[in-house]
Design a protein around this motif. Sequence first.
Motif, PDB file in Angstrom:
ATOM      1  N   CYS A   1       0.854  -1.186   0.000  1.00  0.00           N
ATOM      2  CA  CYS A   1       0.000   0.000   0.000  1.00  0.00           C
ATOM      3  C   CYS A   1       0.891   1.238   0.000  1.00  0.00           C
ATOM      4  O   CYS A   1       1.822   1.333   0.799  1.00  0.00           O
ATOM      5  CB  CYS A   1      -0.921   0.006   1.218  1.00  0.00           C
ATOM      6  SG  CYS A   1      -1.855   1.538   1.375  1.00  0.00           S
TER       7      CYS A   1
ATOM      8  N   CYS B   1      -5.776   2.354   6.737  1.00  0.00           N
ATOM      9  CA  CYS B   1      -5.116   3.579   6.312  1.00  0.00           C
ATOM     10  C   CYS B   1      -6.094   4.526   5.650  1.00  0.00           C
ATOM     11  O   CYS B   1      -5.850   5.710   5.577  1.00  0.00           O
ATOM     12  CB  CYS B   1      -3.918   3.281   5.431  1.00  0.00           C
ATOM     13  SG  CYS B   1      -4.334   2.897   3.755  1.00  0.00           S
TER      14      CYS B   1
ATOM     15  N   CYS C   1      -6.937  -0.784   0.591  1.00  0.00           N
ATOM     16  CA  CYS C   1      -6.287  -1.182   1.835  1.00  0.00           C
ATOM     17  C   CYS C   1      -7.173  -0.838   3.028  1.00  0.00           C
ATOM     18  O   CYS C   1      -7.577   0.297   3.198  1.00  0.00           O
ATOM     19  CB  CYS C   1      -4.979  -0.435   1.954  1.00  0.00           C
ATOM     20  SG  CYS C   1      -4.194  -0.671   3.527  1.00  0.00           S
TER      21      CYS C   1
ATOM     22  N   THR D   1       1.499  -1.372   4.223  1.00  0.00           N
ATOM     23  CA  THR D   1       1.213  -2.773   4.466  1.00  0.00           C
ATOM     24  C   THR D   1       1.051  -3.510   3.127  1.00  0.00           C
ATOM     25  O   THR D   1       0.970  -2.889   2.067  1.00  0.00           O
ATOM     26  CB  THR D   1      -0.058  -2.944   5.340  1.00  0.00           C
ATOM     27  OG1 THR D   1      -0.050  -4.268   5.879  1.00  0.00           O
ATOM     28  CG2 THR D   1      -1.320  -2.736   4.550  1.00  0.00           C
TER      29      THR D   1
ATOM     30  N   CYS E   1       0.068   3.333   3.704  1.00  0.00           N
ATOM     31  CA  CYS E   1       0.484   2.860   5.030  1.00  0.00           C
ATOM     32  C   CYS E   1       1.598   1.823   4.966  1.00  0.00           C
ATOM     33  O   CYS E   1       2.162   1.463   5.986  1.00  0.00           O
ATOM     34  CB  CYS E   1      -0.708   2.290   5.793  1.00  0.00           C
ATOM     35  SG  CYS E   1      -1.276   0.721   5.129  1.00  0.00           S
TER      36      CYS E   1
HETATM   37 ZN    ZN Z   1      -2.811   1.187   3.459  1.00  0.00          ZN
END
Ligand code: ZN
Length: 205
Positions: free
Chosen positions: A57, A75, A70, A62, A60
């Motif tokens: 992502c 986020c 996401c 992740t 954020c």
């Molecule tokens: Zn994210």
Amino acid sequence: MQNINEIDELVKLISKLPGLGPKSAKRIVLKLIHNRDELVKPLAKSLADVYKNIVRCKICGTLKSNSIECNFSYCKVIEKKYDKICVVENISDQWSIENSNIFSGYFHILGGTISSVGQKKEDLLINSLVERVKKDNIDEVILATSATVEGQTTAYYIQDSLKNSNVKITKLAQGLPVGGEIENLDDGTLFSAFKNRSKLNSNSD
Ligand SMILES: [Zn+2]
């Protein structure tokens, strides 16, 4: 064993994985070759799927599936649930902190540290962290980078990047051994480091 290019290549690749040297890589490759249909075929498919569908992502940091927005690290905040963001170097750090149940809040995964070899500052998503803090009205940023020179340099850089936002910045302190990497800490040490985190700036609580 006579040299077979395909096998040599696979051994070379597998020995690049964490915790594996050439010897264990060879054992893995033999196991694979002896289980072509049960292992090689599904593994090749699974690797191709991950390569095609899993991305990081850009907000954020992740990992997420290409096809969905996401929300794992929340986020894209629709309804504000937390007022803290914990900044970590890697997803494995996030998993360690989640497993220890000491923190409820959002995560921000840098994907490395400033001094990591080949790591560009812009890849560390520090600008998007500053954005998130502003947009999501965050009260506290917890810097949970490792107690290594690189981790601390990164923490300092983030603190500097956030100096214009009215947010409390803390970092993990006591209990964190010098040179300690977050993912290798036991729950007790991590708990103590969180509990005793120190404040880095003078913004209001
Ligand atoms: Zn994210």
